[in-house]
Design a protein around this motif. Structure first.
Motif, PDB file in Angstrom:
ATOM      1  N   LYS A  62     -36.682  -6.570 -11.761  1.00 50.88           N
ATOM      2  CA  LYS A  62     -36.357  -6.271 -10.368  1.00 50.88           C
ATOM      3  C   LYS A  62     -37.609  -5.830  -9.630  1.00 50.88           C
ATOM      4  O   LYS A  62     -38.427  -5.077 -10.174  1.00 50.88           O
ATOM      5  CB  LYS A  62     -35.286  -5.187 -10.295  1.00 50.88           C
ATOM      6  N   GLY A  63     -37.733  -6.290  -8.401  1.00 49.94           N
ATOM      7  CA  GLY A  63     -38.910  -5.930  -7.606  1.00 49.94           C
ATOM      8  C   GLY A  63     -38.556  -5.645  -6.164  1.00 49.94           C
ATOM      9  O   GLY A  63     -37.570  -6.184  -5.633  1.00 49.94           O
ATOM     10  N   TYR A  64     -39.339  -4.800  -5.537  1.00 48.01           N
ATOM     11  CA  TYR A  64     -39.158  -4.449  -4.118  1.00 48.01           C
ATOM     12  C   TYR A  64     -40.343  -5.004  -3.335  1.00 48.01           C
ATOM     13  O   TYR A  64     -41.493  -4.754  -3.671  1.00 48.01           O
ATOM     14  CB  TYR A  64     -39.079  -2.929  -3.951  1.00 48.01           C
ATOM     15  N   LEU A  65     -40.043  -5.781  -2.296  1.00 49.52           N
ATOM     16  CA  LEU A  65     -41.091  -6.384  -1.487  1.00 49.52           C
ATOM     17  C   LEU A  65     -41.689  -5.351  -0.540  1.00 49.52           C
ATOM     18  O   LEU A  65     -41.008  -4.814   0.327  1.00 49.52           O
ATOM     19  CB  LEU A  65     -40.529  -7.560  -0.693  1.00 49.52           C
ATOM     20  N   GLY A  68     -45.783  -7.469   1.628  1.00 55.04           N
ATOM     21  CA  GLY A  68     -46.034  -8.818   1.162  1.00 55.04           C
ATOM     22  C   GLY A  68     -46.197  -8.973  -0.332  1.00 55.04           C
ATOM     23  O   GLY A  68     -46.355 -10.086  -0.823  1.00 55.04           O
ATOM     24  N   GLU A  69     -46.142  -7.871  -1.092  1.00 60.97           N
ATOM     25  CA  GLU A  69     -46.284  -7.917  -2.543  1.00 60.97           C
ATOM     26  C   GLU A  69     -45.086  -7.238  -3.198  1.00 60.97           C
ATOM     27  O   GLU A  69     -44.527  -6.280  -2.665  1.00 60.97           O
ATOM     28  CB  GLU A  69     -47.572  -7.210  -2.984  1.00 60.97           C
ATOM     29  N   TYR A  70     -44.685  -7.730  -4.373  1.00 61.54           N
ATOM     30  CA  TYR A  70     -43.570  -7.130  -5.086  1.00 61.54           C
ATOM     31  C   TYR A  70     -44.033  -5.985  -5.981  1.00 61.54           C
ATOM     32  O   TYR A  70     -45.004  -6.124  -6.736  1.00 61.54           O
ATOM     33  CB  TYR A  70     -42.853  -8.176  -5.940  1.00 61.54           C
ATOM     34  N   VAL A  71     -43.341  -4.844  -5.858  1.00 60.29           N
ATOM     35  CA  VAL A  71     -43.543  -3.720  -6.768  1.00 60.29           C
ATOM     36  C   VAL A  71     -42.419  -3.806  -7.798  1.00 60.29           C
ATOM     37  O   VAL A  71     -41.239  -3.747  -7.447  1.00 60.29           O
ATOM     38  CB  VAL A  71     -43.479  -2.368  -6.029  1.00 60.29           C
ATOM     39  N   ILE A  72     -42.785  -3.969  -9.073  1.00 60.48           N
ATOM     40  CA  ILE A  72     -41.804  -4.154 -10.134  1.00 60.48           C
ATOM     41  C   ILE A  72     -41.286  -2.807 -10.626  1.00 60.48           C
ATOM     42  O   ILE A  72     -42.075  -1.885 -10.893  1.00 60.48           O
ATOM     43  CB  ILE A  72     -42.401  -4.950 -11.310  1.00 60.48           C
ATOM     44  N   LEU A  73     -39.961  -2.682 -10.742  1.00 65.85           N
ATOM     45  CA  LEU A  73     -39.338  -1.453 -11.224  1.00 65.85           C
ATOM     46  C   LEU A  73     -38.763  -1.650 -12.625  1.00 65.85           C
ATOM     47  O   LEU A  73     -38.190  -2.703 -12.930  1.00 65.85           O
ATOM     48  CB  LEU A  73     -38.220  -1.008 -10.272  1.00 65.85           C
TER      49      LEU A  73
END
Length: 257
Positions: A62-65, A68-73
């Motif tokens: 799962k990632g949060y945009l 412009g970049e995804y932060v992976i949780l």
């Protein structure tokens, strides 16, 4: 029933170990999506938009945009966000149950006490019943924090998940007739009409008629038949005058009674 969560209710310094069970179930019929040509079931695939290949379930993250970049949780991140509440429904305060607007409610769970928490459970249940109050608490369910109210239902404690304030949209853009005048006679007849329809709330009198009728169609089609379903005809008012419509409604309910 199978429990979906194990933890405890925090009531001051009292800790009540519990299991949660879903208190609701859908009355709608479960449908499968099929290929209209051969009635084979349609399955969904998790496709990588770049490679166009299916992604194994254990490779999905799962990632949060953000910018412009995804932060992976990861799972640990969810636990770290609320470490003290991960297994405790901590009551923060008590409110009058009647003061909670119904639009906040989402879904409900039955709380069952573990053996060592039965007396404390019974105490909380009786206290809620006598006071007419509900506890407001938070807990983590399925990796997200939930706001809930703890309230009694006969001999069981129910935990009902409710929405946070930021989840309720403002009604400022809704066009309402706040500048329309209603005279006293119209209001009096409207109140009388409400009185005519007023009675004790009995949920068993309200059935899911749509699903019931749909099942009749399914069973008939399975036998190669098609039942005739009665269609409700909309009632047409005999007059455009609001007071006259109210009076006709009032008279018709009296006759029905």
């Amino acid at each position: 029933m199978r429990s979906i969560w194990k933890g405890s209710i925090g009531f001051g310094l009292v800790n009540i170990p519990i299991k949660l069970y879903s208190a609701v179930q859908s009355s709608s019929l479960s449908m499968d999506m099929l290929d209209g040509r051969d009635h084979a079931r349609i399955k969904y695939q998790r496709i990588n938009e770049n490679t166009k290949k299916e992604v194994p379930y254990d490779k999905i993250v799962k990632g949060y945009l953000l910018d412009g970049e995804y932060v992976i949780l990861e799972d640990q991140d969810y636990s770290d966000a609320s470490p003290e509440k991960s297994k405790t429904v901590e009551i923060e305060n008590f409110v009058q149950l009647k003061d909670i607007n119904p639009m906040y409610y989402e879904t409900s769970y039955y709380a069952e006490p573990e053996a060592q928490g039965k007396k404390a459970y019974a105490l909380l249940l009786k206290a809620l019943q006598k006071s007419g109050k509900a506890g407001v608490a938070r807990f983590v369910l399925r990796s997200s924090e939930s706001l809930c109210v703890i309230h009694p239902l006969d001999k069981v404690i129910v935990i009902s998940r409710i929405r946070f304030a930021e989840e309720i949209r403002s009604y400022e853009e809704i066009q309402t007739p706040d500048d329309v005048a209603v005279n006293k006679k119209e209001l009096d007849v409207g109140m009388a009409l409400i009185d005519q329809y007023t009675g004790p709330f009995d949920i068993t009198k309200f059935k899911d008629e749509y699903s019931s009728e749909l099942m009749k169609i399914i069973q008939a089609k399975a036998k190669g038949k098609r039942p005739t379903i009665k269609k409700l005809k909309p009632k047409k008012a005999a007059s455009d005058d609001l007071l006259e419509q109210l009076m006709q409604s009032l008279n018709s309910t009296r006759k029905g009674a």
